[in-house]
Design an enzyme around this catalytic site. Structure first.
Site, PDB file in Angstrom:
ATOM      1  N   CYS A 122       0.805  -1.225   0.000  1.00 40.22           N
ATOM      2  CA  CYS A 122       0.000   0.000   0.000  1.00 40.22           C
ATOM      3  C   CYS A 122       0.837   1.274   0.000  1.00 40.22           C
ATOM      4  O   CYS A 122       0.438   2.279  -0.599  1.00 40.22           O
ATOM      5  CB  CYS A 122      -0.984  -0.005   1.159  1.00 40.22           C
ATOM      6  SG  CYS A 122      -0.228  -0.045   2.799  1.00 40.22           S
ATOM      7  N   LYS A 201      -6.816  -8.282  11.050  1.00 38.94           N
ATOM      8  CA  LYS A 201      -6.649  -6.855  10.773  1.00 38.94           C
ATOM      9  C   LYS A 201      -7.988  -6.301  10.310  1.00 38.94           C
ATOM     10  O   LYS A 201      -8.491  -6.660   9.243  1.00 38.94           O
ATOM     11  CB  LYS A 201      -5.574  -6.637   9.715  1.00 38.94           C
ATOM     12  CG  LYS A 201      -5.308  -5.164   9.402  1.00 38.94           C
ATOM     13  CD  LYS A 201      -4.181  -5.042   8.386  1.00 38.94           C
ATOM     14  CE  LYS A 201      -3.888  -3.592   8.044  1.00 38.94           C
ATOM     15  NZ  LYS A 201      -2.803  -3.477   7.042  1.00 38.94           N
ATOM     16  N   ARG A 211      -2.125   6.487   7.833  1.00 41.07           N
ATOM     17  CA  ARG A 211      -2.215   6.680   6.382  1.00 41.07           C
ATOM     18  C   ARG A 211      -1.592   7.998   5.955  1.00 41.07           C
ATOM     19  O   ARG A 211      -1.049   8.105   4.861  1.00 41.07           O
ATOM     20  CB  ARG A 211      -3.671   6.556   5.939  1.00 41.07           C
ATOM     21  CG  ARG A 211      -4.150   5.108   6.056  1.00 41.07           C
ATOM     22  CD  ARG A 211      -5.599   4.923   5.699  1.00 41.07           C
ATOM     23  NE  ARG A 211      -5.944   3.498   5.823  1.00 41.07           N
ATOM     24  CZ  ARG A 211      -7.162   3.020   5.764  1.00 41.07           C
ATOM     25  NH1 ARG A 211      -8.181   3.836   5.569  1.00 41.07           N
ATOM     26  NH2 ARG A 211      -7.391   1.717   5.899  1.00 41.07           N
ATOM     27  N   LYS A 254      -5.038  -6.258  15.116  1.00 40.57           N
ATOM     28  CA  LYS A 254      -4.882  -4.835  14.811  1.00 40.57           C
ATOM     29  C   LYS A 254      -6.238  -4.278  14.400  1.00 40.57           C
ATOM     30  O   LYS A 254      -6.870  -4.842  13.497  1.00 40.57           O
ATOM     31  CB  LYS A 254      -3.871  -4.671  13.675  1.00 40.57           C
ATOM     32  CG  LYS A 254      -3.639  -3.233  13.239  1.00 40.57           C
ATOM     33  CD  LYS A 254      -2.673  -3.155  12.053  1.00 40.57           C
ATOM     34  CE  LYS A 254      -2.455  -1.704  11.658  1.00 40.57           C
ATOM     35  NZ  LYS A 254      -1.599  -1.592  10.467  1.00 40.57           N
TER      36      LYS A 254
END
Length: 332
Positions: A122, A201, A211, A254
């Site tokens: 990502c 997750k 992010r 998470k």
């Protein structure tokens, strides 16, 4: 006078008594400290939504590693911000990528430091998703293609192991990712490298500051087709069970704070080490409240981390690690 049958307060009377019967303990060697590495020179740039957390260029990274060691932390988790992003996230598995360079540098400065490599795409894709995008010509819908993404994740894991990573921590949530990475590592001669799987997750709102830090926000849609629904716990058991079968060495939950029940459930069901990720949003909420004088940062952080341990976490990934380690040392 009628007396209570039991005197629970007897064992709370002094600090020494409380310490003697304390059931759960925090230790600095169970913390993992996340780090964000980037290209450039003389970069130590604070992340606005994460006070006290920085982007580091490689020439400024050593001073941070020395400070981590001084705090008593022996493990770091690396995230990288590349110079170049593309649809296939090629910088993730470049032998000279930013994470690979950072791994080699850290192992040169501090061979004893345990280096954990986050294995995902990502941060390296121009679309911000964790794998390759497939466009369905019939519907026009774009989504992450599971199986073709696995090939690139394996390449990423192997390149990180070749650079010297001690632990591979795949966070992509593709089906079959542990089996694929385990086979890839074994084939490349890294049978000794453990996998810390992001087994459970969730598609969480607590990732917002991360992010920004990792520059990894999806450019379209969201990650709900591959990250878990926050409402589900039986699904967490299925995810974890798959990872155990596929060869995971550690299982992660998470986020941590809103998912203590999931941590406890995994601890009761599996005999592998359980990792809790105290994520960016959890960190930033504490920093914001403390900055406004609404809570005491030190006691709140230590109580929160203790709660994660009590729930069943053996290892905690936290941006509070350096401060928490120093506070624990002062309490001894």
């Amino acid at each position: 006078m009628t007396f209570p049958i039991e005197r629970h307060r007897r064992l709370r009377r002094t600090a020494a008594l409380r310490s003697m019967v304390r059931e759960t303990a925090l230790r600095a060697d169970q913390f993992i400290y996340p780090l964000f590495v980037t290209y450039g020179t003389n970069v130590k740039r604070e992340i606005p939504s994460m006070p006290g957390v920085y982007h580091y260029s490689l020439d400024r990274l050593e001073e941070e590693i020395r400070d981590v060691i001084d705090a008593g932390i022996s493990s770091v988790l690396l995230f990288g911000i590349p110079e170049h992003k593309d649809a296939a996230g090629t910088s993730a598995y470049d032998a000279d990528g930013i994470v690979q360079q950072a791994i080699r540098a850290i192992k040169g400065w501090a061979p004893e430091m345990l280096v954990v490599a986050d294995t995902c795409l990502c941060e390296f894709t121009d679309h911000g998703h964790c794998g390759l995008i497939h466009h369905d010509p019939r519907t026009g819908i774009a989504d992450v293609d599971n199986d073709s993404s696995l090939e690139l994740l394996v390449r990423t894991a192997v390149s990180q192991a070749e650079a010297g990573a001690d632990i591979i921590a795949p966070s992509n949530m593709m089906d079959g990712f542990v089996a694929a990475i385990r086979a890839g590592l074994d084939e490349a001669g890294f049978t000794h490298i453990p996998i810390m799987s992001y087994s459970v997750k969730y598609a969480s709102s607590f990732y917002g500051p991360f992010r920004e830090a990792a520059q990894s926000a999806p450019q379209f849609g969201d990650r709900k087709t591959y990250q878990m629904d926050p409402a589900n716990v039986r699904e967490a058991l299925r995810e974890a069970d798959s990872d155990v079968t596929e060869g995971a060495d550690m299982l992660m939950v998470k986020p941590a704070l809103a998912y203590m029940d999931v941590i406890k459930t995994l601890k009761e069901q599996f005999d592998l080490p359980i990792v809790a990720y105290n994520v960016s949003g959890e960190y930033s909420m504490v920093k914001a409240a403390a900055g406004n004088g609404w809570i005491d940062e030190r006691t709140t952080v230590l109580e929160t981390l203790l709660g994660m341990k009590r729930a069943g976490a053996d290892i905690i990934i936290t941006y509070h690690a350096k401060d928490a380690a120093r506070w624990l040392r002062e309490e001894r």
